[in-house]
Each structure stands twice: as C-alpha cells, then as structure tokens.
Design a protein around this motif. Structure first.
Motif, short mmCIF file in Angstrom:
data_model
loop_
_atom_site.label_atom_id
_atom_site.label_comp_id
_atom_site.label_asym_id
_atom_site.label_seq_id
_atom_site.Cartn_x
_atom_site.Cartn_y
_atom_site.Cartn_z
N UNK A 25 0.80 -1.22 0.00
CA UNK A 25 0.00 0.00 0.00
C UNK A 25 0.84 1.27 0.00
N UNK A 26 1.98 1.28 0.67
CA UNK A 26 2.78 2.50 0.79
C UNK A 26 4.13 2.39 0.10
N UNK A 27 4.21 1.53 -0.91
CA UNK A 27 5.48 1.33 -1.62
C UNK A 27 5.47 2.06 -2.96
N UNK A 28 6.67 2.50 -3.37
CA UNK A 28 6.80 3.08 -4.70
C UNK A 28 6.68 1.96 -5.74
N UNK A 29 6.49 2.30 -7.02
CA UNK A 29 6.26 1.27 -8.04
C UNK A 29 7.32 0.18 -8.08
N UNK A 30 8.58 0.54 -7.93
CA UNK A 30 9.62 -0.48 -7.94
C UNK A 30 9.53 -1.35 -6.69
N UNK A 31 9.22 -0.73 -5.56
CA UNK A 31 9.06 -1.50 -4.33
C UNK A 31 7.91 -2.48 -4.41
N UNK A 32 6.81 -2.06 -5.07
CA UNK A 32 5.67 -2.96 -5.26
C UNK A 32 6.11 -4.21 -6.01
N UNK A 33 6.82 -4.01 -7.10
CA UNK A 33 7.27 -5.14 -7.90
C UNK A 33 8.25 -6.01 -7.11
N UNK A 34 9.14 -5.38 -6.36
CA UNK A 34 10.14 -6.12 -5.58
C UNK A 34 9.46 -7.01 -4.54
N UNK A 35 8.48 -6.46 -3.83
CA UNK A 35 7.80 -7.25 -2.80
C UNK A 35 7.00 -8.38 -3.43
N UNK A 36 6.29 -8.08 -4.52
CA UNK A 36 5.54 -9.15 -5.19
C UNK A 36 6.49 -10.27 -5.63
N UNK A 37 7.63 -9.89 -6.21
CA UNK A 37 8.60 -10.90 -6.65
C UNK A 37 9.18 -11.68 -5.47
#
Length: 485
Positions: A173-185
């Motif tokens: 919810x509070x991650x930047x776009x790259x962080x979103x992808x990193x966490x999903x991965x």
C-alpha cells in the motif's frame, strides 16, 4: 529459504466476529475453504470484512473481552490460536508489527518465539532481508525506516518463520512502483520454494494476478457476509468484472470515475519554501533543497521513491516539524496575523490554516468514537455545539461513515480509518491540506468519492499538497508534480 514447509489449510465454517464496542458484526456467517498451496486474492468493498477475516486466521483478534465470535475458523483443522507458527501475517499498518529497536532483532523475533536454533535464526534473517530487498544493517534502528521499508521489514519477519500460510493485508500500500514489484517478486520466490498457502488482500490487482490462482470476493448484506464470487481470476474478473466494479471492487479495465479538470487557474500562493532542506533529526538532512509555492485552488503532488523524504517534506510544510535549512513562509492570506513560519504557530492557529492527514491513520486518532473524533478540532476552536453537530453530520455522510458514528475508531477497517482522518482534517475548514497517501485502503467507489471531495475543495480555493505513490490520484487531481530525490 532452504527448507520446504507443509502448506496449511484454511477454513471458515459459519464464522463471524463482532467487536465489543460495535452493534454491527464486522463479518458474519462466512463459509469458505482454502486448500493447501492455493494462492488466493481476497477482494471486497471497503468494510466488507476482508481484514477481519485475515486477522481471525492469524489468531490476532483477541479473546471474549475484545469481541464476540460465532462459528469456527480452522487452520489445519485446529483453531488458529492452537496452530502456532503455521500462519504468518503482514497487517495493513507495519508499525503495529515493528516490535524491537533493531532490524535484525525484529526479523528474528518470530523465529525466537518458535524455538528455532540460534545459528539457523540468523541465517534465516539474512535470507529474508535479501528476499524483500531491504538493504539495511542488522543493527539499524527500526524507527529510522520509512513506511515502505517497515512493510518490507514486516514481510521479512514473516518469511523468516517459514509458515504454512502467508497472509498479506495490502502489503504494497505504501510502496513506490519499484518496491511494489520487488515485494511481489519476493513473495513469489518464497512461495515457489516453500509451497506455502497464500491469501493476499490488495487493491493493486494487476500486480498480483500473475501470482494468484483463485479470487474470492466478499460482500455484506443484512443477513451477514456473503461470498459474491469465487473462482479463477478469469472466471471472476473476466465474466463478472462490470458487476463487481459497480459494487466497489477494483477490477482491471473498469476504472473509477474521476473529477473534471479545474475550471480556473490556481490562485495566489499561500505558502512558499526557499532553499528548504528537511530532516527528522536535527543535523541529518534527508531531502532538499526545495524552492516551491503552494497555491490556493491547486493540487501539488509530491512523488518519489520510498525513504526519499516525501513525508518529511509534507510535515515540514504543514508546520509540524522545523526546517533543517532554508525557510518555510506562510503569506498573509494564510498566516492571518501569525508569524510567517508555520512551525512557530500554536496548535489552535494551525487548526484553521493547515490540516494534515498522516500516512498512518492510527498516529492521529484521539477519541473513543468516530463522532467524537470529528468533533475534536471544532471543539478546540470553541465552536458552538449546534455548529459542531452540523459539521460532523455533514462529514459523516459525505465520507460514508454515518453507520459508524458510535464505533471506536480503532475497530474500523484501514480504508474507513483513512476516510475518518480525512474527515477530521476537514472539520476545521482549513485553507491548506497536506495529505499523505490520501486514498490508502479505499475501494473503487470510496476512492472516486474521496478524490472527488478533494477536487471540490481545490476548486473552492483550498491549497492541496498530496503525497502519493498512486499516480492515478495525482492525475485525477490534475496535480502539479514535484519529485523528491
């Protein structure tokens, strides 16, 4: 992760939960079964009970003194409180899961409680931090992490325990776009190795669709909580996308309505910053220098990566923390007889001039009921009680909180808490708003209504500073951007 885990089975048999301070059940009569190793995306409108269900499976709702339960929730055929270590959970607010002062100790905490051998604990800690790409020393202070970094820390703590089921409540919810992808991965990699069951609540559906195998949609009716849809992503979101979007569910290809562009150009500057650098600790600047103006009738969008200093800039502009260097100056139209630096204003002066909605709603909840929360600001201004009642009733209706007026704010869902803190900021009718992730936790319907409300305030002459990773919010507000590096 070097060892496999046995995936867990999750089952709800007519289960329900009602908080001790509430008349209405948060969820009721839920019937579903999640098989070992399934990867489930759990959807539903704001307040449909998604988070309550996840907290129930996680065994964190509390005992009889905190609420009333019905039916049964089972993890591998046992009550969640008896399935120790089988479920790992990341909640909406990572601050509530940050337990210890140092990064390494915090990640190790769950393993220590499970009796994992010491040498293996620290191996797991390092692997979990690498998996979520949190580049932080083991002795770094957890208090020094940004909101997005704390989310990765919470996920690392869960992964280190190697549970049979991983439950994620809006983990990006509070991650930047790259962080979103990193966490999903990172989650995908952990699941591939461990085989754990996954249940994730998210509004960023596109990000998780390649990972999940099943979509469950919850809804509420007078008789209890119902499963509106259950099946593969194609079956649920493809065949019934329009129907679900109309009920408030985020569905790819069905974007919510957005307000029209401003009908007139921005007005005069209300606040300016020159040569401004910002910090949380004196002598340790995190961002700047900035030269910017905040204008009446305009939205200023603040963007940037996690940890760049966006929230710190917002708090400095709002007069809540002092500038590290340079200056913040309110012009006469905003200062109205006060000193130019908002940090030197009294709390009472700030109330009617600059209102702030912080990234974490719990950080600014003060009262025992939703209605009282909305009355705090007007009462501090010593407004007559009849006028306070009119303002509060109006905000309750506009932000879909009327049915929750008597509820304890801490029992609300994440999206409801966010709408409450926005409403509380508006109760004193300030000239300037600083909003940190204003649409966090919203379903498609409440997102559109909240963005529409902010746009109307902008068009009425309010200056809006919106800090967000959600580009759709800034686009909808036709915001002028400033990037924090």
């Amino acid at each position: 992760m070097s060892a496999l885990t046995t995936p867990a089975t999750l089952e709800a048999r007519g289960w329900g939960w009602r908080y001790a301070t509430r008349v209405r059940w948060a969820v009721r009569d839920v019937e579903l079964r999640i098989e070992p190793g399934e990867r489930v995306l759990l959807l539903g409108a704001s307040g449909s009970g998604k988070s309550t269900l996840l907290q129930g499976f996680g065994g964190v709702l509390g005992g009889a003194d905190e609420g009333e339960t019905q039916g049964a929730l089972l993890v591998d055929g046992k009550p969640p409180t008896e399935a120790r270590g089988r479920v790992g959970m990341v909640l909406q607010d990572p601050d509530t899961q940050t337990i210890l002062a140092r990064v390494g100790d915090d990640v190790a905490f769950g393993c220590e409680n499970l009796g994992v051998p010491r040498d293996e604990i620290w191996q797991r800690v390092r692997q979990a931090l690498d998996a979520v790409e949190l580049d932080a020393a083991l002795d770094r202070s957890t208090a020094a992490l940004s909101g997005g970094q704390k989310q990765r820390l919470a996920l690392a703590g869960v992964l280190a325990m190697r549970p049979g089921a991983i439950l994620l409540d809006e983990p990006t919810a509070n991650l930047d776009p790259q962080g979103v992808q990193d966490v999903r991965d990172a989650v995908a990699a952990a699941l591939d190795v461990s085989g754990a069951t996954l249940v994730v609540i998210e509004h960023r559906i596109d990000v998780w669709l390649p990972l999940v195998t099943r979509v469950i949609v919850l809804g509420a009716d007078p008789g209890g909580t119902v499963v509106l849809a259950d099946g593969s992503p194609d079956e649920v979101l493809g065949a019934r996308g329009a129907e679900l979007a109309a009920s408030g569910v985020w569905v790819p290809g069905h974007p919510p309505a957005t307000p029209p562009a401003p009908s007139r150009p921005p007005g005069e500057p209300l606040l300016g910053a020159r040569g401004l650098t910002v910090s949380r600790r004196r002598g340790l600047a995190v961002a700047g220098p900035f030269d910017l103006d905040v204008r009446a009738g305009e939205a200023l969008g603040v963007t940037g990566a996690n940890g760049a200093g966006k929230s710190t800039l917002g708090l400095t502009l709002a007069g809540l923390i002092p500038a590290e260097n340079g200056r913040v100056s309110a012009l006469p139209a905003l200062a109205a007889g006060e000193k130019s630096d908002p940090f030197r204003w009294s709390s009472r002066a700030l109330l009617t001039r600059i209102a702030t909605v912080m990234q974490t709603p719990e950080h600014q909840l003060l009262a025992k009921t939703v209605r009282d929360e909305l009355s705090v600001g007007p009462r501090a201004l010593k407004l007559p009680e009849p006028e306070i009642a009119v303002r509060v009733d109006d905000l309750l209706e506009r932000l879909r909180l009327t049915a929750l007026a008597g509820a304890n704010p801490y029992t609300l869902s994440g999206g409801e808490k966010r709408r409450l803190t926005v409403a509380a900021a508006l109760a004193t009718r300030p000239r300037m708003l600083v909003l940190d992730e204003p649409t966090f936790g919203q379903d498609a319907t409440t997102w559109a209504e909240l963005v529409g409300l902010i746009a109307r305030l902008r068009d009425e002459g309010t200056a809006v500073v919106a800090i967000s990773h959600d580009e759709a919010v800034l686009d909808a507000l036709h915001a002028r951007r400033i990037e924090v590096r």
